[in-house]
Design an enzyme around this catalytic site. Structure first.
Site, short mmCIF file in Angstrom:
data_model
loop_
_atom_site.label_atom_id
_atom_site.label_comp_id
_atom_site.label_asym_id
_atom_site.label_seq_id
_atom_site.Cartn_x
_atom_site.Cartn_y
_atom_site.Cartn_z
N CYS A 261 0.83 -1.21 0.00
CA CYS A 261 0.00 0.00 0.00
C CYS A 261 0.86 1.26 0.00
O CYS A 261 1.57 1.51 -0.97
CB CYS A 261 -0.99 -0.05 1.17
SG CYS A 261 -2.33 1.14 0.97
N GLU B 253 -1.80 -8.62 4.70
CA GLU B 253 -1.71 -8.97 6.11
C GLU B 253 -3.07 -9.13 6.80
O GLU B 253 -3.14 -9.68 7.88
CB GLU B 253 -0.86 -7.92 6.86
CG GLU B 253 -1.45 -6.52 6.96
CD GLU B 253 -1.15 -5.62 5.76
OE1 GLU B 253 -1.08 -6.14 4.63
OE2 GLU B 253 -1.03 -4.40 5.96
#
Ligand code: XMP
Length: 520
Positions: A86, A178
């Site tokens: 990200c 994650e």
């Protein structure tokens, strides 16, 4: 940096709320990692850490913001694999000469990533041309990959959603592997650490226990430690771990604040004093806490009042122990993340957890917090490793401020009494039906409203009670548990029949977010 003989993955934290989950996923696959805030790292520190791989986390900034975070240049010069996630992807692109565009293509929540190329990062995932469910949360996106990179996966909102430079071993993804909402995310991280970086996965709870014991011995030496025992899994595991490290240099202080569940205080004293033979002071301070909470209905004031008194009480008992220099606490990662970012980055305060924030100078005690980097289920694994009984380590979490935050509005002894009884019936029901281990946490909350009912021939005007039960992996997100209706009917009937003062039972069907697990 503390580290034994394990290969290291260095996680550079740019302040994302979910950076800790990267560590969590890595540890699940036996990989040792450390999280360091971007602003505590420089080129020298990155080199000194000698990681076998580096992960750049997400974060709230935009690379176009003035003064926005960057990775130390050494990250890209060490010659080890780097994975950007990200914001980590955007930083990588910005620093290596690609292009990031702001604002026009926000993408939040579920998205589909089309696998464009068979790649070691995607080993074991969908075939080329098929899609993987991923979780996105970004406002900016990459519009041109840096030289040497090519696109290996794309989503509608992020056409460069996954990219790789195989010769330099740089990889980046726009989505968050994650989080649990990316079902194959753990596999992607494992492909990176075990596959691409070549780590062996030798980091286990047994290793953690030995290292934690060594660290405690080194920190404490021959000095005395007091441990605040709450009876919950966390402080209990911390106490047993510390006792294993330094034996009777540890004295536990169990502060009975009068906000415990039914029978809990006796159980704690029995387990630690009689079973484990750990020196234990039973501080009976019920009046002190309940009196201080009189007239208090604001949740933050409650939490702060209890937190402050805890410290005062510890101080009082610490003073009675000759040479006590350390205070041990069972503080966990999730306790830390919502109060202040673990790594010092920016993060919003949702609730003040009473057991974090360090100790006031005046106490003159240093902290021993051997669980500060662990998630709840890791603490349970550590507890088992230390020989604690399964039934004990499997106990539902119980918050430090206890029943005070399950009794919205002003607390009275009468209300606490009603709540304790109702909660005991509820948990008895859950155990009887064999549901205890399926549920992450269950409790009753006594509401500050009375409602009208009819029992026998008479009118009642009693309290309403809310039941809460959630499933969760780490307490950071949670879903309400789907009881079957017969269970709810039986439980409601039992509570109203057996607990005087309650005439209405409601079931809480709020997930987290947007709710929190506790009511306050
Ligand atoms: P929330 O209510 O924030 O809770 O969703 C997440 C988990 O943390 C527990 N909790 C606490 N634990 N001290 C603790 O030790 C606290 O002040 C505290 N507040 C909440 C809560 O029970 C849940 O498991």
């Amino acid at each position: 940096m503390t580290r034994a003989e394990h290969d290291l993955i260095l996680i550079v934290d740019f302040g994302s709320q979910v950076t800790q989950l990267i560590a969590r996923r890595l540890r699940e696959s036996g990989v040792y990692c450390e999280i360091h805030p971007f602003n505590a790292l420089d080129d020298a520190k990155v080199r000194e850490a000698a990681p076998k791989g580096i992960i750049l986390s997400g974060g709230p900034a935009s690379v176009h913001d003035a003064g926005s975070p960057r990775a130390p240049q050494a990250v890209f010069e060490l010659g080890v694999p780097v994975l950007g996630i990200c914001y980590g992807q955007q930083v990588m692109v910005e620093q290596l000469g690609g292009k990031v565009e702001s604002g026009h293509h926000r993408e939040f929540g579920r998205a589909f990533l089309t696998i464009e190329e068979a790649h070691p990062l995607f080993e074991g995932l969908a075939d080329v041309g098929s899609s993987e469910l991923v979780w996105m949360s970004h406002g900016d996106r990459v519009t041109a990959v840096p030289e040497g990179f090519h696109v290996i996966g794309a989503s509608t909102g992020a056409p460069q959603g996954a990219m790789a430079d195989d010769s330099r071993h740089f990889y980046a993804v726009q989505f968050h592997p994650e989080v649990h909402h990316t079902p194959n995310g753990a596999r992607i991280l494992k492909n990176f650490t075990r596959g691409i970086c070549g780590l062996s996965g030798d980091w286990t709870m047994a290793a953690y226990r030995d290292e934690a014991i060594a660290r405690i011995r080194e920190q404490v030496g021959d000095r005395q430690v007091i441990c605040g025992l709450s009876g919950g899994v966390d402080s209990s595991v911390a106490a047993v771990l510390i006792h294993e490290a330094i034996g009777d240099q540890l004295t536990c202080v169990f502060v009975d604040h009068g906000l415990m569940r039914m029978g809990e205080a006796d159980e704690v004293v029995e387990l630690f004093k009689n079973h484990y033979n750990i020196p234990l002071i039973h501080a009976e301070e019920q009046d002190l806490f309940i009196n201080a909470l009189e007239g208090v209905s604001d949740p933050e004031v409650k939490r702060k009042t209890i937190g402050k008194l805890f410290i005062d009480v510890f101080q009082k008992y610490a003073d009675q122990i000759d040479g006590a220099e350390f205070l041990a606490q069972g503080t966990l990662y999730p306790d830390v993340i919502e109060s202040v970012s673990f790594t010092g980055g920016p993060s919003v305060t949702i609730k003040s957890h009473h057991n974090v924030g360090g100790l006031p100078e005046k106490m003159g005690l240093k902290l021993v917090e051997p669980l500060r980097e662990l998630f709840k289920d890791e603490v349970r694994a550590l507890g088992r490793e230390l020989g604690l009984p399964d039934a004990f380590v499997g106990r539902h979490p119980f918050p430090g401020p206890g029943l005070a935050i399950r009794c919205p509005g002003e607390i009275t002894r009468e209300k606490l009494d009603i709540l304790r009884k109702a909660d005991a019936v509820y948990l008895d029901q859950i155990r009887k039906h064999g549901l205890y281990d399926e549920i992450w946490q269950a409790f009753a909350a006594l509401l500050p409203v009375r409602t009208v009912g009819v029992m026998g021939d008479g009118r009642t005007y009693d309290y309403a009670l809310a039941l809460r039960a959630v499933t969760s992996v780490d307490g950071m997100t949670a879903d309400w548990y789907r009881f079957d209706h017969d269970f709810l009917a039986e439980t409601s009937t039992r509570i109203i029949n057996e607990v005087e003062g309650v005439n209405r039972v409601a079931y809480d069907i709020t997930s987290k977010p947007p709710g929190t697990i506790e009511w306050e």
